[in-house]
Scaffold this motif. Structure first.
Motif, PDB file in Angstrom:
ATOM      1  N   ASP A 146       8.136  -1.398   7.681  1.00  0.00           N
ATOM      2  CA  ASP A 146       7.148  -2.541   7.151  1.00  0.00           C
ATOM      3  C   ASP A 146       6.400  -1.444   6.429  1.00  0.00           C
ATOM      4  O   ASP A 146       5.234  -0.851   7.396  1.00  0.00           O
ATOM      5  N   TYR A 147       5.039  -2.351   5.679  1.00  0.00           N
ATOM      6  CA  TYR A 147       4.197  -1.964   4.950  1.00  0.00           C
ATOM      7  C   TYR A 147       2.959  -3.227   4.340  1.00  0.00           C
ATOM      8  O   TYR A 147       3.553  -4.079   3.422  1.00  0.00           O
ATOM      9  N   LEU A 148       1.638  -2.819   5.015  1.00  0.00           N
ATOM     10  CA  LEU A 148       0.980  -3.652   4.920  1.00  0.00           C
ATOM     11  C   LEU A 148      -0.118  -3.668   4.435  1.00  0.00           C
ATOM     12  O   LEU A 148      -0.865  -2.515   5.180  1.00  0.00           O
ATOM     13  N   THR A 149      -0.591  -3.933   3.375  1.00  0.00           N
ATOM     14  CA  THR A 149      -1.850  -3.369   2.147  1.00  0.00           C
ATOM     15  C   THR A 149      -3.371  -4.420   3.045  1.00  0.00           C
ATOM     16  O   THR A 149      -3.037  -5.297   2.987  1.00  0.00           O
ATOM     17  N   LYS A 150      -4.423  -3.470   3.177  1.00  0.00           N
ATOM     18  CA  LYS A 150      -5.260  -3.795   3.546  1.00  0.00           C
ATOM     19  C   LYS A 150      -6.153  -4.463   2.316  1.00  0.00           C
ATOM     20  O   LYS A 150      -5.350  -4.137   1.119  1.00  0.00           O
ATOM     21  N   PRO A 151      -6.991  -5.460   2.365  1.00  0.00           N
ATOM     22  CA  PRO A 151      -7.170  -6.146   3.683  1.00  0.00           C
ATOM     23  C   PRO A 151      -5.841  -7.219   3.818  1.00  0.00           C
ATOM     24  O   PRO A 151      -4.990  -7.130   3.311  1.00  0.00           O
ATOM     25  N   PHE A 152      -5.585  -7.756   5.275  1.00  0.00           N
ATOM     26  CA  PHE A 152      -4.630  -8.353   5.937  1.00  0.00           C
ATOM     27  C   PHE A 152      -5.142  -8.872   6.819  1.00  0.00           C
ATOM     28  O   PHE A 152      -6.463  -8.932   7.373  1.00  0.00           O
ATOM     29  N   SER A 153      -4.389  -9.668   7.189  1.00  0.00           N
ATOM     30  CA  SER A 153      -4.843 -11.252   8.246  1.00  0.00           C
ATOM     31  C   SER A 153      -4.006 -10.727   9.540  1.00  0.00           C
ATOM     32  O   SER A 153      -3.105 -10.103   9.753  1.00  0.00           O
ATOM     33  N   VAL A 154      -5.120 -11.087  10.184  1.00  0.00           N
ATOM     34  CA  VAL A 154      -4.752 -10.810  12.081  1.00  0.00           C
ATOM     35  C   VAL A 154      -3.124 -12.097  12.090  1.00  0.00           C
ATOM     36  O   VAL A 154      -2.464 -11.170  12.361  1.00  0.00           O
ATOM     37  N   GLY A 155      -3.274 -12.908  11.482  1.00  0.00           N
ATOM     38  CA  GLY A 155      -1.871 -14.189  11.663  1.00  0.00           C
ATOM     39  C   GLY A 155      -0.112 -13.042  11.079  1.00  0.00           C
ATOM     40  O   GLY A 155       0.291 -12.892  11.483  1.00  0.00           O
ATOM     41  N   GLU A 156      -0.634 -12.417  10.163  1.00  0.00           N
ATOM     42  CA  GLU A 156       0.383 -11.800   9.416  1.00  0.00           C
ATOM     43  C   GLU A 156       0.796 -10.065  10.062  1.00  0.00           C
ATOM     44  O   GLU A 156       1.977  -9.987  10.025  1.00  0.00           O
ATOM     45  N   LEU A 157      -0.106  -9.774  10.528  1.00  0.00           N
ATOM     46  CA  LEU A 157      -0.179  -8.807  11.309  1.00  0.00           C
ATOM     47  C   LEU A 157       0.984  -8.480  12.340  1.00  0.00           C
ATOM     48  O   LEU A 157       1.847  -7.799  12.488  1.00  0.00           O
ATOM     49  N   LEU A 158       0.664  -9.764  13.274  1.00  0.00           N
ATOM     50  CA  LEU A 158       0.931  -9.523  14.373  1.00  0.00           C
ATOM     51  C   LEU A 158       2.576 -10.501  14.016  1.00  0.00           C
ATOM     52  O   LEU A 158       3.781 -10.343  15.075  1.00  0.00           O
ATOM     53  N   ALA A 159       2.591 -11.318  12.933  1.00  0.00           N
ATOM     54  CA  ALA A 159       4.003 -11.151  12.394  1.00  0.00           C
ATOM     55  C   ALA A 159       4.314 -10.965  12.327  1.00  0.00           C
ATOM     56  O   ALA A 159       6.010 -10.127  12.425  1.00  0.00           O
ATOM     57  N   ARG A 160       5.074 -10.144  11.517  1.00  0.00           N
ATOM     58  CA  ARG A 160       5.464  -8.648  10.782  1.00  0.00           C
ATOM     59  C   ARG A 160       5.797  -7.839  12.179  1.00  0.00           C
ATOM     60  O   ARG A 160       7.041  -6.879  12.340  1.00  0.00           O
ATOM     61  N   ILE A 161       4.683  -7.615  13.109  1.00  0.00           N
ATOM     62  CA  ILE A 161       4.954  -6.831  14.463  1.00  0.00           C
ATOM     63  C   ILE A 161       6.141  -7.117  15.316  1.00  0.00           C
ATOM     64  O   ILE A 161       6.926  -6.547  15.597  1.00  0.00           O
ATOM     65  N   ARG A 162       6.230  -8.681  14.849  1.00  0.00           N
ATOM     66  CA  ARG A 162       7.358  -9.537  15.611  1.00  0.00           C
ATOM     67  C   ARG A 162       8.616  -9.053  15.253  1.00  0.00           C
ATOM     68  O   ARG A 162       9.900  -9.238  16.363  1.00  0.00           O
ATOM     69  N   VAL A 163       8.499  -9.629  13.669  1.00  0.00           N
ATOM     70  CA  VAL A 163       9.902  -8.632  12.954  1.00  0.00           C
ATOM     71  C   VAL A 163      10.651  -7.509  13.587  1.00  0.00           C
ATOM     72  O   VAL A 163      11.143  -7.704  13.730  1.00  0.00           O
ATOM     73  N   ALA A 164       9.458  -6.279  13.053  1.00  0.00           N
ATOM     74  CA  ALA A 164       9.666  -5.166  13.478  1.00  0.00           C
ATOM     75  C   ALA A 164      10.357  -4.586  14.644  1.00  0.00           C
ATOM     76  O   ALA A 164      11.339  -3.967  15.455  1.00  0.00           O
ATOM     77  N   LEU A 165      10.031  -5.453  16.193  1.00  0.00           N
ATOM     78  CA  LEU A 165      10.525  -5.338  17.384  1.00  0.00           C
ATOM     79  C   LEU A 165      11.915  -6.421  17.498  1.00  0.00           C
ATOM     80  O   LEU A 165      12.639  -6.230  17.901  1.00  0.00           O
TER      81      LEU A 165
END
Length: 228
Positions: free
Chosen positions: A98-117
């Protein structure tokens, strides 16, 4: 057993934000500032998740993606200021999940981590993000803490400590675990930090800090956030 995350980021503020955010989620976090440091950490103890910036002082983070993909299918999440579509497509084609562009929200970061895992067969349940008991309300999604409807200002460390307890509301969190998750693994013996910040937290959210209703001490073990 905690999942291990490797955060590779040369911006100190972003690195600290990701380390603390993952720590309160229960991850064991290692950090690297350079490509060479990240490679050394990877070969010494391969993590369960890699969060990677592309613009590193000694090279392009995409090199690490290629290195890892030669031997591992570990989830790799890119967090970068580069926003050109061609660059995103290239690193995703090379093996990033996945690819998350800065700036980002912590909530979106954690959600994308859950999806990747989850795509790798690791079910990571959405973390508890709200807590209410009596007049105390904590919403980690909006980073708000209120008592009797009044907003309470917390320092970043006070907030991270409270957030870690919210994640485990009703359960005891040991001194060592709190110190590792909020301050870092090198601080696990510094129990005076906990006493100081717990005293500050209680002064802000407890009606009677000497007889706490919310932040309970488990003598000789750790602390617990009351749920009833």
């Amino acid at each position: 057993m905690s999942l291990r995350a490797l955060v590779v980021e040369d911006d100190r503020e972003i690195r600290t934000l990701m380390q603390s955010s993952l720590g309160v989620e229960g991850f064991e976090v290692q950090t690297a500032v350079t490509l060479s440091e990240a490679r050394a950490l990877w070969h010494n103890a391969p993590p369960d998740l890699v969060i990677l910036d592309l613009g590193l002082p000694d090279g392009d983070g995409a090199e690490l993606v290629r290195d890892i993909r030669r031997s591992s299918a570990v989830p790799i999440l890119i967090v970068s200021a580069r926003h050109q579509e061609a660059q995103k497509i290239q690193v995703l084609d090379e093996g990033a999940d996945d690819y998350l562009t800065k700036p980002f929200s912590v909530g979106e970061l954690l959600a994308r981590i859950r999806v990747a895992l989850r795509h790798r067969g690791t079910a990571l349940a959405p973390a508890l993000t709200e807590h209410t008991l009596d007049d105390l309300h904590v919403d980690l999604g909006t980073r708000s803490v209120t008592v009797a409807g009044q907003a309470i200002h917390l320092t970043p460390t006070e907030y991270n400590l409270l957030a870690r307890l919210v994640r485990s509301a009703g359960r005891v969190v040991t001194h060592r675990q709190l110190l590792a998750d909020v301050w870092g693994a090198e601080f696990t013996e510094h129990t005076h930090y906990l006493r100081l910040y717990m005293g500050q937290l209680r002064a802000k959210i407890e009606a009677d800090p000497a007889e706490p209703r919310h932040l309970l001490t488990e003598t000789g073990v750790g602390y617990r956030l009351a749920i009833e």
